[in-house]
Design a protein around this motif. Sequence first.
Motif, PDB file in Angstrom:
ATOM      1  N   ASP A  45       0.832  -1.191   0.000  1.00 11.17           N
ATOM      2  CA  ASP A  45       0.000   0.000   0.000  1.00 11.17           C
ATOM      3  C   ASP A  45       0.875   1.252   0.000  1.00 11.17           C
ATOM      4  O   ASP A  45       1.790   1.402   0.813  1.00 11.17           O
ATOM      5  CB  ASP A  45      -0.907  -0.001   1.243  1.00 11.17           C
ATOM      6  N   LEU A  46       0.569   2.178  -0.917  1.00 13.02           N
ATOM      7  CA  LEU A  46       1.333   3.426  -1.008  1.00 13.02           C
ATOM      8  C   LEU A  46       1.352   4.190   0.313  1.00 13.02           C
ATOM      9  O   LEU A  46       2.361   4.799   0.672  1.00 13.02           O
ATOM     10  CB  LEU A  46       0.729   4.320  -2.094  1.00 13.02           C
ATOM     11  N   ARG A  47       0.249   4.150   1.034  1.00 11.69           N
ATOM     12  CA  ARG A  47       0.172   4.949   2.268  1.00 11.69           C
ATOM     13  C   ARG A  47       1.105   4.424   3.356  1.00 11.69           C
ATOM     14  O   ARG A  47       1.403   5.143   4.308  1.00 11.69           O
ATOM     15  CB  ARG A  47      -1.281   4.999   2.747  1.00 11.69           C
ATOM     16  N   ASP A  48       1.563   3.195   3.207  1.00 15.21           N
ATOM     17  CA  ASP A  48       2.537   2.673   4.165  1.00 15.21           C
ATOM     18  C   ASP A  48       3.902   3.334   4.002  1.00 15.21           C
ATOM     19  O   ASP A  48       4.781   3.187   4.860  1.00 15.21           O
ATOM     20  CB  ASP A  48       2.682   1.156   4.000  1.00 15.21           C
ATOM     21  N   LEU A  49       4.088   4.058   2.881  1.00 11.35           N
ATOM     22  CA  LEU A  49       5.368   4.717   2.627  1.00 11.35           C
ATOM     23  C   LEU A  49       5.365   6.185   3.043  1.00 11.35           C
ATOM     24  O   LEU A  49       6.385   6.872   2.891  1.00 11.35           O
ATOM     25  CB  LEU A  49       5.723   4.609   1.132  1.00 11.35           C
ATOM     26  N   VAL A  50       4.241   6.671   3.543  1.00 11.61           N
ATOM     27  CA  VAL A  50       4.190   8.056   4.010  1.00 11.61           C
ATOM     28  C   VAL A  50       5.198   8.240   5.143  1.00 11.61           C
ATOM     29  O   VAL A  50       5.259   7.450   6.081  1.00 11.61           O
ATOM     30  CB  VAL A  50       2.766   8.419   4.494  1.00 11.61           C
ATOM     31  N   GLY A  51       6.015   9.279   5.021  1.00 15.40           N
ATOM     32  CA  GLY A  51       7.031   9.551   6.031  1.00 15.40           C
ATOM     33  C   GLY A  51       8.371   8.901   5.754  1.00 15.40           C
ATOM     34  O   GLY A  51       9.350   9.177   6.466  1.00 15.40           O
ATOM     35  N   ARG A  52       8.432   8.037   4.716  1.00 14.66           N
ATOM     36  CA  ARG A  52       9.706   7.405   4.383  1.00 14.66           C
ATOM     37  C   ARG A  52      10.601   8.415   3.645  1.00 14.66           C
ATOM     38  O   ARG A  52      10.112   9.348   2.992  1.00 14.66           O
ATOM     39  CB  ARG A  52       9.490   6.181   3.497  1.00 14.66           C
TER      40      ARG A  52
END
Length: 347
Positions: A261-268
């Motif tokens: 999921d793209l949102r799991d990469l928020v903040g990376r």
Amino acid sequence: MARVTLVKPPPPDPNKAPIENVLEVTELAVLGPNIFTNTRQPWHPPGARGIYGGSVIAMCLAAGQRTVPADFSPHSCHCYFLLAGSGDLPILFHVELVRDGKSFATRTVQARQHGRCIFTTTISFVRQRPSTDQVVSHAYPMPRLPSGAPIPCPPDSDTQEPDLVVGSPFQSGPITIINAASPHAHEKKTRQWLRARGTIAGGTAAHLAALAYVSDSYFIGTITRLHRLWRFPFKAEELDNLPEDMQRRVAQLNEWEGLGDLRDLVGRPSIGMMVSLDHTIYFHEPTRVKADEWMLNEMESPWAGDGRGVVTQRIFSKDGVLLATCVQEGLVRLKQEESSKGKESKL
């Protein structure tokens, strides 16, 4: 308007696989001995600094292969990317015949645009030995599932590829990240099935050029997957502001590449610059390469630091033969904090 090829491109040959038409080179004897040029316009990936590096590797290999006897095949190819290549200018491939021996031949090939060398490679060719010879032999085994069963290759029917990769001369399956939960990038691996579309008609040389072409696909980008880095040209927080169709396509591509999921990469952390610096291919079984059949690609990274990263790659035939080992080093720079904005990053 500048011409993208020196010779008017012929129509694609329907009797050849798409990759063969893409990688065709034309000899330019009128300019001198052992000079070739691209027959068709090379691909410039959207957002990339220059043309796709795999096409230059493969066309250099194709040009070098034209200057050795038919029973010689490449066993190693050592390359350096020097300048970003333009898709709007013809490329000249200058082949230097460095050495011709009974068992080995060496060629250097320079790819030039506007008189500047954009890429250089040294290729060593070996004469194929009789299969009856006794030799020292071993090979890294093809990976298997945790159960010990073989990794199933995709069906021969077309796979459901993301919209953003459809149209490539290569067909590919989704990327699987092995040991994805590990906190250590060097403990992870990526695996992917791929093959050239259509049927390659040009024999061993064409199959090897096709393998060289695809060897550069996703290569240094493996670093972004192992470290779960954000690599799209918009901030993760802006995803919901994109048109729905673009959201769908980007999410589909991200999942296809094994990142979920793209949102799991928020903040990376975000990639600021990523460029291939060099590329090496060791062809272990040249005559057994069938690039239009499914091949398993496995990549891992032993090291990254100082703004660079190294990735190794193994390519297996669907029946488990280790066909090639590849190594690439690339520039891998992260976007810095806003305070450093305005400082131009230079290679």
